[in-house]
Design a protein around this motif. Structure first.
Motif, PDB file in Angstrom:
ATOM      1  N   LEU A   1      -6.120  -3.376  -3.643  1.00  0.00           N
ATOM      2  CA  LEU A   1      -5.484  -3.006  -2.589  1.00  0.00           C
ATOM      3  C   LEU A   1      -6.418  -2.590  -1.422  1.00  0.00           C
ATOM      4  CD1 LEU A   1      -2.153  -0.959  -3.503  1.00  0.00           C
ATOM      5  CD2 LEU A   1      -2.419  -3.679  -2.845  1.00  0.00           C
TER       6      LEU A   1
ATOM      7  N   HIS B   1       2.254   1.993  -3.356  1.00  0.00           N
ATOM      8  CA  HIS B   1       1.184   2.626  -4.393  1.00  0.00           C
ATOM      9  C   HIS B   1       0.924   4.079  -3.801  1.00  0.00           C
ATOM     10  CE1 HIS B   1      -1.919   2.875  -7.278  1.00  0.00           C
ATOM     11  NE2 HIS B   1      -2.908   2.761  -6.267  1.00  0.00           N
ATOM     12  N   ASP B   2       0.955   4.213  -2.585  1.00  0.00           N
ATOM     13  CA  ASP B   2       0.733   5.485  -2.082  1.00  0.00           C
ATOM     14  C   ASP B   2       1.906   6.475  -2.742  1.00  0.00           C
ATOM     15  OD1 ASP B   2      -1.226   5.321  -0.776  1.00  0.00           O
ATOM     16  OD2 ASP B   2      -0.264   5.073   1.589  1.00  0.00           O
TER      17      ASP B   2
ATOM     18  N   GLU C   1      -9.522   2.273   1.741  1.00  0.00           N
ATOM     19  CA  GLU C   1      -8.531   2.774   2.522  1.00  0.00           C
ATOM     20  C   GLU C   1      -8.961   2.758   4.052  1.00  0.00           C
ATOM     21  OE1 GLU C   1      -7.260   6.860   1.469  1.00  0.00           O
ATOM     22  OE2 GLU C   1      -6.855   5.847  -0.889  1.00  0.00           O
TER      23      GLU C   1
ATOM     24  N   TYR D   1      -1.535  -1.328  -9.350  1.00  0.00           N
ATOM     25  CA  TYR D   1      -2.288  -1.677  -8.212  1.00  0.00           C
ATOM     26  C   TYR D   1      -3.640  -0.703  -8.453  1.00  0.00           C
ATOM     27  CZ  TYR D   1       1.958  -3.008  -5.910  1.00  0.00           C
ATOM     28  OH  TYR D   1       3.121  -3.630  -5.558  1.00  0.00           O
TER      29      TYR D   1
ATOM     30  N   ARG E   1      -4.039   5.342   9.508  1.00  0.00           N
ATOM     31  CA  ARG E   1      -4.756   5.415   8.411  1.00  0.00           C
ATOM     32  C   ARG E   1      -5.966   5.597   8.425  1.00  0.00           C
ATOM     33  NH1 ARG E   1      -2.228   3.836   3.586  1.00  0.00           N
ATOM     34  NH2 ARG E   1      -0.097   3.219   3.396  1.00  0.00           N
TER      35      ARG E   1
ATOM     36  N   THR F   1      -6.096   0.876  -5.630  1.00  0.00           N
ATOM     37  CA  THR F   1      -6.865   0.894  -4.291  1.00  0.00           C
ATOM     38  C   THR F   1      -8.390   0.937  -4.191  1.00  0.00           C
ATOM     39  OG1 THR F   1      -4.966   2.418  -3.516  1.00  0.00           O
ATOM     40  CG2 THR F   1      -6.782   2.297  -1.758  1.00  0.00           C
TER      41      THR F   1
ATOM     42  N   GLN G   1      -6.636  -2.344   3.227  1.00  0.00           N
ATOM     43  CA  GLN G   1      -5.940  -2.917   4.903  1.00  0.00           C
ATOM     44  C   GLN G   1      -6.976  -4.111   4.832  1.00  0.00           C
ATOM     45  OE1 GLN G   1      -3.179  -2.189   6.101  1.00  0.00           O
ATOM     46  NE2 GLN G   1      -3.191  -0.109   5.142  1.00  0.00           N
TER      47      GLN G   1
ATOM     48  N   MET H   1       0.819  -1.318  -0.023  1.00  0.00           N
ATOM     49  CA  MET H   1      -0.065  -0.057  -0.147  1.00  0.00           C
ATOM     50  C   MET H   1       0.874   1.294  -0.055  1.00  0.00           C
ATOM     51  SD  MET H   1      -3.754  -0.515   1.832  1.00  0.00           S
ATOM     52  CE  MET H   1      -3.891   0.837   1.093  1.00  0.00           C
TER      53      MET H   1
END
Ligand code: 5AD
Ligand code: SF4
Length: 424
Positions: A183, A4-5, A139, A134, A154, A136, A185, A1
């Motif tokens: 992606l 990708h951020d 989040e 990726y 996060r 997301t 969490q 993650m």
């Protein structure tokens, strides 16, 4: 993650007119993205910031991003006065505004609010990998695992609309990407905020139906929210990879309870049974924490026994480390460091023999690989199977195989990879 951020932050900077340079030394503005999931992350960050200061001299601007930024906040300005911007991941959508402040000479620009219902989508994401991208989908995290800092860094869960996820997948396919990794969490708790109301299994299946997308992966799953319809979707749609990363953390129900993981060993094994009953051979991988406060020898044995019962294809194992704000900080009976080290070595040894046996079973089979590179030193190409196994192989032809899908016969195996010959 985090990787990708960084891609999204780079994309944002490019769209604001900045250009990327090959090394930090050449930069006028250095962004340092950080992770605080384990270990002494804060110390490492301050050490690195000190080094930056020494090697870069004055006149450059520094920004700290990510979980350490969120966790340490404005303290970073005091400890590292050469830093002039601190921004947590829930505030990246504020970056354009913050950059204006930074350029105006503001020495303490912050983005530290967790109070957001927005996700950070940027159509200008600069992708690091030429064939795999990726996306997301969710989040933040609404769980409260006793050891975990993520909910504090996060923030709460925010899902993207299914329409925006599908649009991004289509756009990536049009750009030539063939593999997508979804992606979050906890991707399993994905809930489409639009009226379409898709759950994760539906979203996964639909991404796998986007023309041009040959492989879809996802990470990470939480066993409590991992429902059978996800396994059914994988079983029915060959574009969905044969691999599920389902972190268990411990094989002892007593420790799972102390960790506030919200499932028992038996409930976890039920999910494994769904996957073993599938018609496709689904590889399963996991994360383990050893030495959680109060973990007895019997609890630890239960974890070892679970490794045998599941037969994981790969395992990431860690010594428990105390994290700020977390519930486990208050728990008595912290396990001594040497004992954690001993348990970690035993877990890794046990897992190594499991992988040797599992990988040996592939010798003689033919696997489809997505080719990721060529190793000049060994003369072998490197590819990944749908099950996410590394397969190094020989190829007699002259074509550039990068990004291609080829069939490889497996001739040898080791604990961490397979080797073979291209038959196509
Ligand atoms: N100590 C050790 N390991 C941790 N993880 C998360 N927090 C901690 C911690 N405080 C591990 C978990 C998680 C993985 C990403 O990192 O196993 O699944
Ligand atoms: Fe951390 Fe638990 Fe959330 Fe995973 S599910 S990010 S381990 S709190």
């Amino acid at each position: 993650m985090n990787a990708h951020d960084s891609e999204k932050v780079v994309g944002t900077l490019l769209s604001e007119g900045y250009s990327q340079v090959p090394t930090p030394e050449e930069a006028e503005l250095v962004f340092y993205n950080t992770c605080s999931i384990r270990d002494k992350a804060e110390q490492k960050v301050f050490h690195r910031l000190d080094q930056f200061k020494k090697t870069h001299g004055n006149g450059k601007k520094f920004a700290v991003l990510g979980c350490v930024a969120q966790q340490e906040g404005e303290k970073i300005f005091d400890k590292a006065p050469h830093v002039s911007m601190v921004c947590g991941s829930a505030s990246y959508n504020q970056l354009p505004r913050m950059l204006v402040q930074l350029e105006a000479g503001n020495r303490r620009v912050t983005g530290l609010s967790l109070d957001t219902d927005a996700t950070f989508d940027t159509p200008l994401t600069r992708r690091d990998h030429p064939h795999r991208a990726y996306i997301t989908i969710i989040e933040g995290c609404d769980k409260s695992c006793a050891y975990c800092v993520v909910p504090f860094t996060r923030g709460p869960e925010r899902s993207r609309t299914s329409a925006s996820v599908i649009a991004e997948a289509r756009q990536l396919a049009a750009m030539g990407y063939t593999e997508i990794q979804l992606l979050g969490q906890n991707v399993n708790s994905y809930r489409d905020p639009s009226s379409a109301g898709w759950d994760f299994a539906k979203l996964l299946d639909e991404v796998g139906r986007v023309p041009g997308i040959r492989r879809v992966r996802f990470t990470t799953s939480h066993p409590r929210d991992f429902v059978k319809s996800i396994v059914d979707a994988i079983d029915a749609n060959p574009a969905l990879c044969n691999h599920v990363h389902l972190p268990v953390q411990s094989g002892s129900t007593r420790i799972l309870d102390a960790m506030q993981r919200l499932y028992t060993r038996e409930e976890y094994l039920q999910r494994i049974a769904w996957m073993k009953a599938a018609t496709r051979p689904i590889a399963v991988t996991s994360d383990i924490i050893v030495g959680f406060p109060g973990e007895s020898e019997a609890d630890f044995e239960a974890t070892l026994d679970l490794l045998d019962a599941v037969g994981y294809d790969a395992l990431f194992s860690f010594k428990y480390s105390r994290r700020p704000n977390t519930a486990a900080l208050a728990l008595a009976d912290q396990i001594p460091e040497e004992e954690k080290t001993r348990r970690l070595a035993i877990v890794q040894e046990r897992q190594r023999s499991i992988q040797i046996a599992r990988n040996a079973a592939y010798v003689g089979s033919v696997e489809e690989c997505m080719v990721e590179g060529f190793n000049k030193a060994t003369g072998q190409w490197m590819g990944r199977t749908s099950q996410h196994k590394t397969l190094n192989f020989l190829y007699a032809g002259a074509a550039d195989l990068n990004g291609q899908y080829v069939h490889v016969r497996v001739t040898r195996s080791g604990p961490n990879s397979l080797a073979g010959e291209c038959i196509q």
